[in-house]
Design a protein around this motif. Structure first.
Motif, PDB file in Angstrom:
ATOM      1  N   HIS A 461       2.330  12.806  -8.827  1.00 11.86           N
ATOM      2  CA  HIS A 461       3.537  11.978  -8.902  1.00 11.86           C
ATOM      3  C   HIS A 461       3.819  11.327  -7.542  1.00 11.86           C
ATOM      4  N   THR A 462       3.610  12.089  -6.474  1.00  8.12           N
ATOM      5  CA  THR A 462       3.827  11.574  -5.121  1.00  8.12           C
ATOM      6  C   THR A 462       2.881  10.423  -4.809  1.00  8.12           C
ATOM      7  N   LEU A 463       1.603  10.559  -5.173  1.00  9.70           N
ATOM      8  CA  LEU A 463       0.634   9.502  -4.893  1.00  9.70           C
ATOM      9  C   LEU A 463       0.973   8.227  -5.657  1.00  9.70           C
ATOM     10  N   MET A 464       1.457   8.384  -6.899  1.00  2.54           N
ATOM     11  CA  MET A 464       1.853   7.208  -7.667  1.00  2.54           C
ATOM     12  C   MET A 464       3.042   6.502  -7.001  1.00  2.54           C
ATOM     13  N   ILE A 465       3.996   7.276  -6.552  1.00  5.62           N
ATOM     14  CA  ILE A 465       5.165   6.691  -5.888  1.00  5.62           C
ATOM     15  C   ILE A 465       4.759   6.008  -4.585  1.00  5.62           C
ATOM     16  N   CYS A 466       3.789   6.601  -3.884  1.00  3.45           N
ATOM     17  CA  CYS A 466       3.289   5.981  -2.644  1.00  3.45           C
ATOM     18  C   CYS A 466       2.811   4.560  -2.909  1.00  3.45           C
ATOM     19  N   SER A 467       2.064   4.378  -3.997  1.00  2.00           N
ATOM     20  CA  SER A 467       1.548   3.044  -4.318  1.00  2.00           C
ATOM     21  C   SER A 467       2.683   2.060  -4.560  1.00  2.00           C
ATOM     22  N   LEU A 468       3.671   2.485  -5.346  1.00  2.00           N
ATOM     23  CA  LEU A 468       4.811   1.604  -5.612  1.00  2.00           C
ATOM     24  C   LEU A 468       5.597   1.293  -4.338  1.00  2.00           C
ATOM     25  N   ALA A 469       5.916   2.347  -3.574  1.00  2.00           N
ATOM     26  CA  ALA A 469       6.762   2.175  -2.385  1.00  2.00           C
ATOM     27  C   ALA A 469       6.067   1.334  -1.315  1.00  2.00           C
ATOM     28  N   LEU A 595      14.095   3.733  -5.464  1.00  2.00           N
ATOM     29  CA  LEU A 595      13.796   2.866  -6.599  1.00  2.00           C
ATOM     30  C   LEU A 595      12.420   3.187  -7.183  1.00  2.00           C
ATOM     31  N   ALA A 596      11.441   3.429  -6.309  1.00  2.00           N
ATOM     32  CA  ALA A 596      10.096   3.760  -6.787  1.00  2.00           C
ATOM     33  C   ALA A 596      10.115   5.072  -7.559  1.00  2.00           C
ATOM     34  N   ALA A 640      17.891 -10.728  -2.477  1.00  2.00           N
ATOM     35  CA  ALA A 640      16.562 -11.353  -2.476  1.00  2.00           C
ATOM     36  C   ALA A 640      15.472 -10.309  -2.230  1.00  2.00           C
ATOM     37  N   GLU A 641      15.730  -9.395  -1.313  1.00  2.00           N
ATOM     38  CA  GLU A 641      14.739  -8.354  -1.036  1.00  2.00           C
ATOM     39  C   GLU A 641      14.557  -7.434  -2.242  1.00  2.00           C
ATOM     40  N   ILE A 642      15.641  -7.128  -2.933  1.00  2.00           N
ATOM     41  CA  ILE A 642      15.544  -6.274  -4.121  1.00  2.00           C
ATOM     42  C   ILE A 642      14.673  -6.942  -5.186  1.00  2.00           C
ATOM     43  N   GLU A 643      14.847  -8.256  -5.351  1.00  2.00           N
ATOM     44  CA  GLU A 643      14.034  -8.973  -6.337  1.00  2.00           C
ATOM     45  C   GLU A 643      12.553  -8.940  -5.953  1.00  2.00           C
ATOM     46  N   LEU A 644      12.259  -9.066  -4.657  1.00  2.00           N
ATOM     47  CA  LEU A 644      10.863  -8.988  -4.205  1.00  2.00           C
ATOM     48  C   LEU A 644      10.288  -7.594  -4.448  1.00  2.00           C
ATOM     49  N   VAL A 645      11.101  -6.572  -4.258  1.00  2.00           N
ATOM     50  CA  VAL A 645      10.644  -5.203  -4.496  1.00  2.00           C
ATOM     51  C   VAL A 645      10.359  -5.002  -5.987  1.00  2.00           C
ATOM     52  N   VAL A 646      11.218  -5.528  -6.840  1.00  2.00           N
ATOM     53  CA  VAL A 646      11.007  -5.398  -8.289  1.00  2.00           C
ATOM     54  C   VAL A 646       9.690  -6.044  -8.690  1.00  2.00           C
ATOM     55  N   ARG A 647       9.428  -7.238  -8.194  1.00  2.00           N
ATOM     56  CA  ARG A 647       8.171  -7.915  -8.521  1.00  2.00           C
ATOM     57  C   ARG A 647       6.966  -7.145  -7.999  1.00  2.00           C
ATOM     58  N   ALA A 648       7.116  -6.540  -6.833  1.00  2.00           N
ATOM     59  CA  ALA A 648       6.011  -5.741  -6.282  1.00  2.00           C
ATOM     60  C   ALA A 648       5.720  -4.544  -7.177  1.00  2.00           C
ATOM     61  N   PHE A 649       6.782  -3.900  -7.692  1.00  2.00           N
ATOM     62  CA  PHE A 649       6.577  -2.763  -8.596  1.00  2.00           C
ATOM     63  C   PHE A 649       5.813  -3.201  -9.859  1.00  2.00           C
ATOM     64  N   VAL A 650       6.157  -4.354 -10.377  1.00  2.00           N
ATOM     65  CA  VAL A 650       5.481  -4.845 -11.583  1.00  2.00           C
ATOM     66  C   VAL A 650       4.009  -5.119 -11.291  1.00  2.00           C
ATOM     67  N   ARG A 651       3.721  -5.652 -10.113  1.00  2.00           N
ATOM     68  CA  ARG A 651       2.319  -5.902  -9.759  1.00  2.00           C
ATOM     69  C   ARG A 651       1.533  -4.595  -9.715  1.00  2.00           C
ATOM     70  N   VAL A 652       2.117  -3.560  -9.148  1.00  2.44           N
ATOM     71  CA  VAL A 652       1.434  -2.262  -9.095  1.00  2.44           C
ATOM     72  C   VAL A 652       1.246  -1.710 -10.506  1.00  2.44           C
ATOM     73  N   TRP A 653       2.277  -1.856 -11.350  1.00  2.00           N
ATOM     74  CA  TRP A 653       2.173  -1.381 -12.739  1.00  2.00           C
ATOM     75  C   TRP A 653       1.048  -2.108 -13.459  1.00  2.00           C
ATOM     76  N   ARG A 654       0.911  -3.420 -13.211  1.00  2.00           N
ATOM     77  CA  ARG A 654      -0.141  -4.193 -13.859  1.00  2.00           C
ATOM     78  C   ARG A 654      -1.517  -3.667 -13.456  1.00  2.00           C
ATOM     79  N   ARG A 655      -1.662  -3.316 -12.192  1.00  2.00           N
ATOM     80  CA  ARG A 655      -2.957  -2.766 -11.744  1.00  2.00           C
ATOM     81  C   ARG A 655      -3.212  -1.401 -12.380  1.00  2.00           C
ATOM     82  N   MET A 656      -2.144  -0.610 -12.514  1.00  2.00           N
ATOM     83  CA  MET A 656      -2.299   0.750 -13.047  1.00  2.00           C
ATOM     84  C   MET A 656      -2.705   0.743 -14.523  1.00  2.00           C
TER      85      MET A 656
END
Length: 673
Positions: A461-469, A595-596, A640-656
């Motif tokens: 679980h920690t490693l997954m969160i690392c990728s998102l964060a 958030l992650a 604006a930063e929160i929106e960028l973080v949300v998009r980054a999380f989605v990108r990681v989810w897409r890779r996963m």
């Protein structure tokens, strides 16, 4: 509180040291650049203090007055009495050949055995009188043995001819007693009076000055002779300048305050001991400038502390320190004038900009080599530039290439010393450098190894969160190294009871919370993973900023599941009992991790055919819940930063969730990938 008091006292000390020259020191000193051009108003004969001191120094080496040391005289008399007693025992033993204080000749042996008691007393008295006369005149420990024996023999002339046994034995006894001894000591007061008398007789060296002579030119260093002339004409002020002193005191105190405010704004979690380190370095450099002026080097004083603070507290903190230090420089800079200060600030700025990005101690060592080399090249170019050759203020007191090389070498040595001190300061002042973060992120470290073996589900679980964060931090230019390290340690508290957390439970096993059947106790177990995590952080000496991820990733969130179960049993139960104790995230990095942590399970549970828009909506919903619950109020994250973080999380989810190609299998089912 003690740290804050110490910080205030350190700021006051910096202000006092910085303003010291305007309080107790003359406004001019030999070696410092002249602030004005001075012309002799009349003829004068001025005492040359440097030449006078040189003459006095030469006379001190060869001129001194000696007096009798009564303590040493008494000690020598006691030694003579001891030798007389030993000689008497030899005579009374009827064995004059035995070892005594002196070696006896045959004639002396016969004479000694025939002495009556009265004759012996008379002889002893003569020896004592002779030694008394010699001691009153003073003994020199460098006198040759033969010369000392001859002097003793002359003092014993009343005992007969020089070769008579009484006289020869007495002279040998006195010589053996006084050899290599002195009863003289130097009297400093009488020696000084003699030196002053000799100087007066020889004449005090003077400087002849004529009306209209140029004493000093503005910008040139003041020589000792020029200082004497300026002092003679009353151009050197020794009175405390309260106005300028108060101005510089206030300026230094305000500079310390502004520096701390900038550091606090850059690092909201800045501790008092971090500020104490920065102000302490200011104090050390100010004392160094006051002590070593005018030979102090701006490069050696400014660059190493800037590098150290930029490594431990960040580039902005290092630059703030450098700016305040350069503004507090107490007097003009020797050598290449303003040019050397500009070069020192430029090199320090480069050190601060790069030090905050270096990720290993080997890179720091490389910087300790290249920075002095760059400084040497810059000063050499300035030395040979047209500006220097033109005779402007920059060209005053131009150093040679050897002096520049020595300055660069000194800066390199101090940089190496600063790099060696970094590991000690990391522990003492809680600094967190890039190299330290990289070391803590090593998954072979003991605490992380325990987590992977004792709580494998939590570790995954920690490693997954690392990728998102990490991706979220990278999207808004937050500290990726810090968030990676903090994410690895954020759930170490679950080691106290891994089986109480669902990711570590094996399918089919009974959930301990179901057996407990007490929502309040279950909530205490969840809070305990934060409390135990902080205990482990202290035990394993995790830096403060890394340990902050443990409580702040949960903030004051509600434990929704157990709160719901508790209200099914008792609708009046307090929501406060089912919230984590916080604090809420106080930095962008801990907020991203929160958030992650909230999004990781939801993203993993999404069906394979979920679209990016649906995933984005899921993450957005979780983020908005955190915002409504005031969990991000102190994190300084913008919309604006929160929106960028949300998009980054989605990108990681897409890779996963990427699809795999189905490989064919044999009919026997023994071929698959």
């Amino acid at each position: 509180m003690p740290h804050k008091i110490g910080l205030l006292l350190a700021c006051i000390a910096v202000a006092v040291i910085s303003s010291w020259p305007w309080l107790v020191q003359p406004n001019l000193r030999p070696g410092t650049p002249a602030p004005f051009e001075a012309i002799a108003p009349k003829d004068a004969s001025v005492e040359n203090s440097e030449a006078l001191e040189q003459k006095r120094s030469n006379l001190v080496q060869s001129t001194f007055v000696q007096v009798i040391d009564q303590q040493e005289t008494t000690r020598l008399k006691e030694r003579l009495e001891r030798h007389l007693s030993e000689l008497e025992r030899v005579a009374n033993s009827n064995d004059v050949a035995r070892i005594g204080p002196v070696n006896l000749s045959p004639e002396e042996q016969i004479w000694l055995t025939k002495l009556t008691e009265q004759e012996r007393k008379n002889w002893d008295k003569a020896i004592r009188l002779a030694s008394e006369r010699m001691l009153s005149q003073g003994l020199v420990n460098s006198l040759a043995f033969e010369q000392l024996q001859q002097a003793a023999s002359l003092q014993l002339a009343d005992l007969g001819k020089w070769d008579s046994p009484a006289r020869s034995l007495g002279s040998k006894l006195i010589t053996n007693t006084f050899q290599s001894s002195t009863n003289l000591r130097t009297d400093p007061a009488r020696s000084q009076r003699l030196i002053e008398e000799l100087i007066t007789k020889q004449g005090i060296p003077t400087i002849e000055v004529h009306q209209g002579d140029v004493i000093t030119r503005k910008g040139e260093p003041i020589t000792p002779q020029e200082y004497d002339v300026l002092d003679h004409f009353g151009l050197v002020s020794r009175q405390p300048k309260l106005g300028p002193w108060l101005s510089h005191f206030s300026e230094a105190l305000a500079g310390c305050g502004v520096m701390l405010l900038i550091m606090r704004r850059e690092r909201p979690c800045l501790e008092a001991r971090h500020g104490l380190l920065a102000v302490g370095l200011l104090l050390i450099t100010q004392v160094s400038k006051l002590w070593f002026v005018p030979a102090v080097s701006p490069l050696a004083v400014i660059v190493p502390p800037t590098l150290l603070l930029a490594q431990g507290l960040g580039t902005t903190c290092g630059l703030a320190w450098m700016a305040v230090e350069s503004l507090l420089w107490p007097m003009p800079v020797n050598g290449l004038g303003e040019g050397r200060m500009i070069i020192a600030c430029a090199i320090a700025a480069v050190a601060a900009l790069y030090a905050g990005r270096l990720r290993s101690r080997a890179q720091l060592l490389q910087m300790a080599f290249f920075l002095p080399l760059g400084a040497l090249l810059a000063e050499w170019l300035l030395l040979h530039s047209q500006i220097t050759a033109g005779g402007s203020a920059w060209g005053r007191l131009t150093p040679n290439s050897g002096e520049l090389l020595s300055e660069a070498l000194l800066m390199g040595i101090l940089l190496m010393l600063a790099i060696l001190l970094i590991p000690i300061l990391e522990t003492s002042f809680g600094l967190l450098t890039r190299a330290r973060l990289m070391e803590l992120a090593d998954q072979e470290r003991p605490l992380l190894r325990r987590l992977s073996s004792e709580a494998p589900g939590t570790f995954e679980h920690t490693l997954m969160i690392c990728s998102l964060a990490e991706e979220g931090a990278r999207a808004i230019s937050a500290d990726v190294d810090l968030i990676r390290t903090g994410a690895l340690y954020h759930d170490v508290g679950k080691l106290h009871a891994p089986q109480w957390f669902i990711e570590n439970q094996i399918e089919g096993d009974q959930n301990p919370h179901d057996e407990l059947n007490d929502p309040l106790r279950s909530a205490e177990v969840l809070q305990a993973h934060v409390d135990e995590g902080l205990k482990l952080a202290r035990r394993y000496r995790l830096p403060r900023r890394v340990a902050d991820f443990i409580p702040e990733h949960q903030g004051t969130l509600k434990m929704e599941y157990f709160l719901h179960r508790a209200r099914e049993l008792d609708p009046s139960v307090s929501e406060r009992d089912f919230r984590y104790r916080g604090p809420v995230p106080r930095s962008r990095e801990t907020a991203i991790l929160m958030l992650a942590d909230g999004c990781e399970a939801c993203l993993r549970s999404l069906p394979p055919n979920t679209s990016d828009a649906e995933a984005h909506a899921t993450v957005q919903r979780i983020v908005e819940e955190r915002q409504r619950d005031s969990q991000l109020s102190k994190s300084s994250l913008s919309r604006a930063e929160i929106e960028l973080v949300v998009r980054a999380f989605v990108r990681v989810w897409r890779r996963m969730r990427h699809r795999r190609i189905p490989y064919p299998t044999t009919t026997r089912g023994n071929f698959q990938l």
